[in-house]
Structure formats: structure tokens, C-alpha cells
Design an enzyme around this catalytic site. Sequence first.
Site, PDB file in Angstrom:
ATOM      1  CG  ASP A  44      59.719  23.582  98.516  1.00 43.74           C
ATOM      2  OD1 ASP A  44      59.980  22.575  97.985  1.00 43.74           O
ATOM      3  OD2 ASP A  44      59.910  24.110  99.473  1.00 43.74           O
ATOM      4  CG  ASP A  61      64.621  28.928  97.961  1.00 50.23           C
ATOM      5  OD1 ASP A  61      65.278  27.592  97.896  1.00 50.23           O
ATOM      6  OD2 ASP A  61      63.926  29.239  98.902  1.00 50.23           O
ATOM      7  CB  CYS A  95      74.440  49.892  93.191  1.00 51.84           C
ATOM      8  SG  CYS A  95      72.894  49.008  92.774  1.00 51.84           S
ATOM      9  CB  CYS A 108      69.609  49.144  91.121  1.00 51.65           C
ATOM     10  SG  CYS A 108      69.376  50.026  92.711  1.00 51.65           S
ATOM     11  CB  CYS A 165      71.757  53.264  93.334  1.00 52.82           C
ATOM     12  SG  CYS A 165      71.904  52.227  94.639  1.00 52.82           S
ATOM     13  CG  HIS A 181      70.090  48.672  96.844  1.00 53.61           C
ATOM     14  ND1 HIS A 181      71.182  49.207  95.748  1.00 53.61           N
ATOM     15  CD2 HIS A 181      70.778  48.224  97.765  1.00 53.61           C
ATOM     16  CE1 HIS A 181      72.268  48.722  96.355  1.00 53.61           C
ATOM     17  NE2 HIS A 181      72.221  48.245  97.655  1.00 53.61           N
TER      18      HIS A 181
HETATM   19 ZN   LIG Z   1      71.283  50.090  93.932  1.00 55.34          ZN
END
Ligand SMILES: [Zn+2]
Length: 338
Positions: A60, A233, A271, A273, A276, A302
Site C-alpha cells: 500500500d 485486506d 474445520c 486446520c 482443530c 485457526h
Molecule cells: Zn480450525
Amino acid sequence: MPVATKLAVKLITSKDLEALGLKAIIANAFILYLNPGVKLIEKAGGVHGFMNYSGCIFTDSGGFQMVSDKFLVEINKKWVKFRSPFDQSLHMITPEKDIEIQNSLDSDIAMCLDYMPRSDDKYEDVEESVEITYEWAKRCKQAHKNKKQLLFGIIQGGCFKDLRKKSAGLITSLDFDGYAIGGLGIGESREKMFKAVDVAVSYMPKDKPRYLMGIGTPQDLVKAVGMGVDIFDSCYVTKHSRHEMVFTQNGEIQIGKQKFKEDFSPLDRNCNCMVCRNYTKAYIHHLLKINELSWKRLVTWHNLHFVNNLMKEAREEIKEDRFGRFEKEFFRGYGVKR
Ligand SMILES: [Zn+2]
């Protein structure tokens, strides 16, 4: 895109970003110019070499920071003068200088220097910012010679319909590689914000990326995607994470609450990830209560995964022509109004 103002996403390393599948971030050219300085980053091989990140890096221009009370000394149609908060030194930035900085930083996508009005500015002030932003965009385009770097123009106009239209017309007439909608999410109501987005989008070309700057709640992302926006963003995701908020398919939860003390399920059942797959709510709640800082990193991980995955799903649903249904299901599950 997570925000990496100083080439760092809070609590997350460059290699974490790659592991999370986050393919783009945005840094701030003006802040990097002040600290650690353009020369040092050039020596390190540009922004990619310095932080060792293989994804796409936006910079930016810093127009947003320059006009804040913290920095600004004087502004006119030709340049911005501001004071560095690091050593109180005075600096003058022109559109040409801003492009030169972003070029030296070697980012993938540079943003034009723009003049952002405040959310409570009067019509005349916003009109002036539209004109200055256009003049500066012309000079940025003229100064930008780097074929390896894309240049995006920024549309201003506040929440005034005719000024958004005027700015969109002026900026898109300059044929940039992509277009951003700037100056929103700064205190105006959600309704006003989306009205301004709607106006801007209707005047933006369909074959160039559309970027809504500074917007980042899951519900705002999904709604704006439905309106035709491609890029976002915001520091919302990482900042929110450090305030104990966790995004789940069924809305937000606050992990510090007592009810999670003996909850041995993951943050979000749907989830997959790293967090998780390995940790329970009860354990992360425990880390928080004993003031073990790793909880902030786990929640940030997460939440970044959640938002990135949400956008991935949206892309797939658009390709299959099912976005309308996806959007409805998201809002029903998340429990907030569209
Ligand atoms: Zn997660």
C-alpha cells in the site's frame, strides 16, 4: 490478505503463511520506507527476499497513514509532508517518490498514492480528495515503468453516490492493472459502506481485479464477493484473534468464556486446520487462563485458515454457479444479517 504492515503478520511467520495456503499479503510502503528503510530491504533482495515469502506481496502506498493526525504536517495538490513517528524527521512524498519506493521494495503489486478523506468529511472536502486522488493517480501511472510489478488505481468518493461515480469514472479511465475501492470501513455505517461499494463496482470493468480495501469480517467478505469484489485486506482477523474471538461455521465464540473450560471439542467441528486437528477448546481456554501466549497464535492460525477457506469455497461455488445458495447458507449458519 492478512495485513503485514511491517512485513510481519502478527504471531505468524512467512513459512506459516505458506503452510496455511495464504497466497497474498499486504505491506505498507510508507512504514517500511521509515523503518527499516528502503536501502536495507533492497540489500536483502526486496520484500520477498527479506521475509522469505514466496506468495504475492502487495504494498500500500501509505496514503492512509500519511493523512492521519499522527503523521501529517501539510498536504496540497502536489505533495504530502509528514513527520516520522520513529525519529520526528520530516519527509515529503510525491506520487513519483511513492512509486519509486514501491519499485525499490520490489513488491508484486503497487498501489497508487491516494488522498483519503475521513468518514465525517463534508461534501466539498471529499470532492477535493477525489480530484487530488485522480491527479496523483495520473502521475503514478506516468512514473511507473516496472513491467514486473502491477499497479492498481484507488477509487475514493466517501459515501457520496455521485462522487463515488465520478472517482470510479476518472480512475478507470487511466487503464490500471486492477482497481481498488478505498476510504471505507472507517466509521461509516455498514449500510452506507455497502451502498458506496455497490456504486463503485457498477462502474468498474469486469475483466480487471476489484479490491475492497480494509474490509475483513467473514460476513462482509461473503456479501462483497456476492457484489463482485475479488480481493480484500484487513487486520480484523488477526486483531480479533488476540481479543479471544474465534470464527466458526455457527458464528463467533469467545474462547475465554467459562463454558469452554471442559469443552473437549475442537474450535470448529467442520474445520481441518492444524489447530482443530490437534487441540480442544478446553486446552486453548486453559492456555489463555494461565497466560501462556501460545493461545493467541493458535486462535490466529485457526481464524486465518477459516477466512482463507471461506474464500476458497466461495471461488469454487462461483465456478459451479452456486454462489447464491452458498451465500444464503453461510448467513443462516453464521447467524448474522446479510
Ligand atoms: Zn480450525
